[in-house]
Scaffold this active site. Structure first.
Site, PDB file in Angstrom:
ATOM      1  N   THR A  57       2.892   0.962   6.317  1.00 32.22           N
ATOM      2  CA  THR A  57       2.426   2.323   6.034  1.00 32.22           C
ATOM      3  C   THR A  57       3.374   3.411   6.551  1.00 32.22           C
ATOM      4  OG1 THR A  57       1.081   2.339   8.053  1.00 32.22           O
ATOM      5  CG2 THR A  57       0.013   1.613   6.017  1.00 32.22           C
ATOM      6  N   ASP A  58       4.217   3.087   7.540  1.00 35.56           N
ATOM      7  CA  ASP A  58       5.046   4.133   8.150  1.00 35.56           C
ATOM      8  C   ASP A  58       5.904   4.877   7.134  1.00 35.56           C
ATOM      9  OD1 ASP A  58       4.110   3.437  10.682  1.00 35.56           O
ATOM     10  OD2 ASP A  58       6.088   3.645  11.588  1.00 35.56           O
ATOM     11  N   LYS A  68       1.425  10.255   4.885  1.00 35.72           N
ATOM     12  CA  LYS A  68       0.649   9.665   5.966  1.00 35.72           C
ATOM     13  C   LYS A  68       0.392  10.771   6.978  1.00 35.72           C
ATOM     14  CE  LYS A  68       0.583   5.815   9.275  1.00 35.72           C
ATOM     15  NZ  LYS A  68       1.247   4.570   9.724  1.00 35.72           N
ATOM     16  N   THR A 114       2.014  -4.263   8.085  1.00 34.79           N
ATOM     17  CA  THR A 114       0.786  -4.759   8.701  1.00 34.79           C
ATOM     18  C   THR A 114      -0.059  -5.573   7.739  1.00 34.79           C
ATOM     19  OG1 THR A 114       0.766  -2.861  10.182  1.00 34.79           O
ATOM     20  CG2 THR A 114      -1.304  -4.030   9.917  1.00 34.79           C
TER      21      THR A 114
END
Lengths: 415, 415
Positions: free
Chosen positions: A164-165, A241, A88
């Site tokens: 970020t995943d 996360k 992203t």
């Protein structure tokens, strides 16, 4: 109006002022606002006033060019390498689908975040351009090699822009592979650059500041609160996360983050000791055994999942509690181990150590040859086992030793 | 000295005073201390003084008998059913192995925790005597049936004693199966009764108080802090064991617990609304589809894990971030769905909703027919899908509707 013009766009009750960018769609205008945000506006619904023509020269890459002077080499500044892998933070909205796709390279990110200017000299590099759910171990190796080359070229720190995943898995991989004399800082974005609440500017700025710091570890730098006040610095092997969408989704499991950066003052505060800049020489050991799986045990699990692992080199089990599975599975696990699979126990509790000496089930698992991973997070344990199977003389000893800060809690509290 | 004598035992610099219990080992003495703790002492190292003979009559069940008078029926007290399934709260140390095994039934627990006396009239019942890692869906059904029978018999509340490893799964199962007009409170113990730091007495006492309360939901009652001051009451569908060993391991994910009980004052405080006593009529729908699996996606995962699920009725995926997997897996997932498997997406982030409309990968998953489970916890989603496949007219609608408090967060914050 043409790309490069300064424009004011009115749509409904909102007004946007900035530079018109080329758009990949005839139906949408893309405007670069002050501060680096891009906004997309439906052309049919927009009233546009051109405030000044040709403010920026648009180059062939569909981005605002001619800002090179802002990032000319400055002897007084450190040099930071920006490595892009996609995600992203390097993405814009794809107006064909309305969804977000990755399409920027590192140079574009630098241009999209003018706030980075004046903080460092930059080198840009693209290792991959993927959504992080598609991250795979060979790309970790490419990334580690790129980081090594950048450090050898003399940069003072590295920022890795990553989706970020799976950032925590990639950061763990680099933490095990690299001995680094400079900071290697992963950062990303939970909200794409076109959203008013995007975290990409602040995260990128804080990551550059962290890369200039004295902490020569593999770190993750992301929002540390729901406000735009502070970024947290997490050890790559201890971070997770923990929220699907919040900007402060990343947390150090079971402890305060290693450090904090105040966005306004750029002041760094540290909660624990860290490896200092220059403390170790650069070294890269990037071999990985890819034939390692992770299996989460839940009540009623089909034992056939263990058949998939037959003949594999390694298996991480995410057990219950102190590190348990249904006792019916233990003979099958013992067979796997007898056939040469290294089986390592972690806990789905996430916090706290596994300890298989307390209950019968655990003792039976130890008797079967299962190795305990202490309080290593299950995902980190998978990456570590991939690394250890290829590089450690004694895999069991390696899994019980903190190689990169992954073992945090030394004892079960009531021992 | 004989079982039933009051004794003082000196070992090293410690002194224990209490009632001698029968021991399954010749090598150890077992002493029941004031407050219900049992302690095991190596016979060879112990100096024993008999303070009074035959203080308690020991019955054939190797426990301190003749306390029935303390728990004689009292018209002024509510009646609580204690149902035992095994686990640490119902266990003692097995001195043959040094480990903990489950061997008490509900009556023994009541006798082991004298503090329960005077708070209620009790009915005891044993549904299972297993370590909770061996819990399986058919036992959830037996347990739910036992709870139904107890409520039909007129009890004012039910306490279920359960091992902590899989308590959250069992509590979820009962939450989906039961409409209950009285509280159904799960409790357990992170430290066995022979440890000085055991949490079994306080958890049992607080669970009984919760079972007497006005909150007619399926709850989990465990230590709410590291001290012995307060127990937390969690909704069964939102609770998670988040630490391997701490007494306050259980947390409501992403929110404050539903309520708190002060151990000393027995005062209850509630953070949110709840279903009140008598608000619904008793109903049990205990059908479960057992052919449902849970699969956690991690980078580098062998796609062969999906082959195991071929032909299964249901699959919960624990995806990354907003609910993603490697895009290479999507066609295989689509095949599963086309063949009749219901595939539901959750997130390994644990907090926050999945939202597959934001990124390409998510949209492709939705196009393939994947159902989103909102912010339902992955383990809870597995239990819910087992229930919904058997009992819901529209499984997709059921997974998107909060049936028992399992859906907590209504929107992605930036929508």
């Amino acid at each position: 109006m043409n790309p490069g013009d300064r424009v004011r766009v009115d749509r409904d009750d909102r007004t946007y002022e900035g530079v018109l960018l080329p758009s990949s769609s005839d139906e949408h205008l893309v405007v670069k606002l002050e501060g680096g945000y891009n906004v997309g506006v439906d052309r049919a619904e927009a009233d546009v006033d051109v405030l000044a023509e040709d403010v920026y020269e648009i180059d062939g890459k569909d981005s605002v060019g001619d800002e090179a002077s802002e990032i000319a080499f400055d002897d007084d500044l450190p040099t930071i390498s920006l490595i892009s892998t996609g995600g992203t933070i390097a993405s814009t909205v794809d107006y064909r689908t309305g969804a977000v796709t990755a399409q920027f390279d590192a140079e574009d990110v630098l241009r999209a975040v003018p706030d980075l200017a004046g903080r460092a000299n930059y080198r840009g590099r693209v290792v991959a351009n993927i959504l992080s759910e598609n991250m795979e171990p060979p790309i970790w190796q490419d990334l580690a090699e790129a980081v090594r080359e950048e450090i050898e070229a003399g940069v003072d720190g590295v920022v890795v822009m990553h989706g970020t995943d799976t950032m925590q898995y990639s950061a763990s991989a680099l933490a095990f592979m690299l001995e680094t004399p400079v900071p290697v800082v992963f950062t990303g974005s939970q909200r794409s650059a076109d959203r008013p609440s995007s975290d990409n500017v602040m995260n990128a700025v804080c990551a550059v500041e962290a890369a200039k710091s004295d902490c020569a570890e593999v770190l993750v730098c992301m929002h540390g609160s729901e406000s735009d006040d502070v970024c947290a610095l997490h050890r790559g092997t201890r971070v997770r996360k923990n929220h699907t969408s919040r900007r402060d989704a990343f947390e150090t499991v079971g402890a305060e983050p290693l450090g904090l950066i105040d966005y306004e003052t750029e002041a760094l505060t540290w909660n624990r000791d860290y490896q200092e800049r220059g403390a170790v020489d650069l070294d890269l050991v990037s071999g990985l055994e890819s034939d390692v799986e992770l299996l989460k045990f839940t009540p009623g699990m089909d034992p056939a999942f263990l058949d998939v692992v037959e003949g594999s080199e390694g298996l991480i089990i995410e057990g219950t509690g102190l590190g348990h599975v249904h006792t019916d599975l233990i003979p099958r696990i013992e067979d796997l181990i007898d056939d040469g699979t290294t089986v390592v126990m972690t806990s789905q509790c996430l916090e706290g150590r596994v300890c298989d000496r307390v209950y019968d089930t655990g003792r039976d698992l130890l008797d079967a040859g299962v190795i305990e991973a202490g309080d290593t997070l299950p995902g980190t344990a998978k990456v570590k086992l991939m690394w250890a199977l290829e590089n450690a003389d004694d895999v069991e000893a390696a899994m019980g030793t903190s190689l990169a800060g992954e073992l945090q809690e030394r004892s079960v509290p009531w021992e």
